[in-house]
Design an enzyme around this catalytic site. Structure first.
Site, PDB file in Angstrom:
ATOM      1  N   LYS A  36      -6.787   3.600  -3.144  1.00  0.00           N
ATOM      2  CA  LYS A  36      -7.250   3.554  -1.709  1.00  0.00           C
ATOM      3  C   LYS A  36      -7.534   4.828  -1.117  1.00  0.00           C
ATOM      4  O   LYS A  36      -6.912   5.738  -1.717  1.00  0.00           O
ATOM      5  CB  LYS A  36      -6.363   2.783  -0.967  1.00  0.00           C
ATOM      6  CG  LYS A  36      -6.520   2.722   0.743  1.00  0.00           C
ATOM      7  CD  LYS A  36      -5.403   2.058   1.013  1.00  0.00           C
ATOM      8  CE  LYS A  36      -5.194   2.164   2.828  1.00  0.00           C
ATOM      9  NZ  LYS A  36      -3.952   1.373   3.440  1.00  0.00           N
ATOM     10  N   LYS A  61     -10.320   0.430  -2.455  1.00  0.00           N
ATOM     11  CA  LYS A  61     -10.360   0.271  -0.862  1.00  0.00           C
ATOM     12  C   LYS A  61     -10.443   1.379  -0.058  1.00  0.00           C
ATOM     13  O   LYS A  61      -9.694   2.385  -0.075  1.00  0.00           O
ATOM     14  CB  LYS A  61      -8.772  -0.249  -0.574  1.00  0.00           C
ATOM     15  CG  LYS A  61      -8.706  -0.529   0.896  1.00  0.00           C
ATOM     16  CD  LYS A  61      -7.272  -1.285   0.914  1.00  0.00           C
ATOM     17  CE  LYS A  61      -6.996  -1.169   2.444  1.00  0.00           C
ATOM     18  NZ  LYS A  61      -5.454  -1.793   2.878  1.00  0.00           N
ATOM     19  N   ASP A  72       0.739  -1.168  -0.075  1.00  0.00           N
ATOM     20  CA  ASP A  72      -0.150  -0.128   0.066  1.00  0.00           C
ATOM     21  C   ASP A  72       1.055   1.253  -0.120  1.00  0.00           C
ATOM     22  O   ASP A  72       1.264   1.713   0.914  1.00  0.00           O
ATOM     23  CB  ASP A  72      -1.000   0.060   1.145  1.00  0.00           C
ATOM     24  CG  ASP A  72      -2.069  -1.177   1.195  1.00  0.00           C
ATOM     25  OD1 ASP A  72      -1.940  -2.155   0.504  1.00  0.00           O
ATOM     26  OD2 ASP A  72      -3.255  -0.874   1.768  1.00  0.00           O
TER      27      ASP A  72
END
Length: 303
Positions: free
Chosen positions: A218, A254, A155
């Site tokens: 995300k 996400k 991430d």
């Protein structure tokens, strides 16, 4: 995980035409929040689906090998066995989607999961999380180290300065380098939307991240003042849809930060179903970044 997004060439012309209608976005978000949520056994099924999409996360300054181990055990058995047995779900292999930790804790997580014979993915935040303000070489090194220690998902966090000053091509080139450093590990790109100011900026950052080869986009690090919100999600998933229509590549989504209740998880699933369709309602294209959500899901399943 699904097929990788190979990315595209940087396309400034595509970006320069972007205009987001704020009122329409807010209205759509309000509409989705007002939709009826599933009840009774349907609700239970949706909540178990939500559990299977969670990246169970610990990103605290006091993380230790033992609390990472506990996190891994919870990820392997996210809902109590007796509750699953009552629903005839005890032998269906329900786990969360991944565990998510800092780079220095990746080896601990890999060790715990291996000892439990689990092939659950380990995700690691990287690239100077949460601010993304360390030198580029340091950020790249952090990605490589996390991958070396066994992380199969990374991430990354964008450098917000580049987005806020409109340096989209520089941002694109940075993310391309992160993608290369990830190797076979899937890359989720955190936009830190609470820091980006406008919906137009959020859409452009989403598009640049996907052009650069992100497998997921995300919302947040969970450390900003404002984290995952439904209007921001509408903007990001519309970008995902536009990218798919243009390239044929599906990119995951996400939301993360502040998602604590089973009720909220149901709204997130509804939003994805309404905006992107059932294809996205699986862990390979939808994740929930959360640390305390599971406890409430377990409570609601028990009722």
């Amino acid at each position: 995980m699904s097929a990788r997004n190979p990315g595209t060439d940087f396309d400034l012309e595509w970006l320069s035409k972007v205009r987001v209608n704020t009122q329409a976005v807010l209205k759509r978000a309000q509409h989705i929040q007002g939709l009826k949520l599933p009840k009774k056994q349907w609700q239970t099924a949706w909540l178990l689906k939500a559990a299977s999409c969670i990246d169970l996360t610990t990103l605290a300054g006091d993380d230790t090998p033992s609390n990472v181990h506990r996190l891994c055990m919870k990820a392997i058995q996210p809902v109590r066995y007796d509750l699953l047995r009552r629903m005839d779900m005890h032998d269906k292999g329900l786990t969360t989607a991944a565990v998510c930790v800092y780079p220095s804790r990746v080896a601990d997580a890999v060790r715990s999961l291996k000892a439990a014979n689990s092939c659950l993915p380990v995700a690691s935040v990287a690239t100077g999380f949460p601010a993304g303000q360390t030198p580029l070489e340091t950020r790249l090194q952090e990605v490589r180290m996390a991958v070396r220690d066994g992380a199969t998902e990374i991430d990354i966090v964008i450098n917000r300065t580049l987005a806020l000053t409109g340096q989209w091509e520089v941002m694109y080139r940075e993310i391309v380098q992160f993608r290369e450093a990830c190797g076979d590990a899937h890359m989720k790109t955190i936009l830190a939307t609470g820091d980006l100011g406008t919906f137009t900026n959020i859409y452009k950052a989403s598009m640049v991240a996907m052009m650069a080869g992100s497998d997921f986009i995300k919302t947040s690090t969970g450390k900003e003042a404002v984290n995952a919100t439904y209007p921001v999600a509408i903007v990001m998933v519309r970008a995902i849809r536009d990218y798919f229509l243009r390239t044929g590549h599906k990119v995951g989504f996400k939301p993360a930060g502040g998602i604590r209740t089973a009720q909220e998880a149901l709204v997130w699933l509804t939003l994805i179903k309404e905006e992107l369709g059932n294809d996205w309602l699986h862990p390979h294209l939808f994740r929930l970044g959360a640390s305390s959500l599971l406890a409430d899901i377990e409570r609601q399943v028990r009722i």
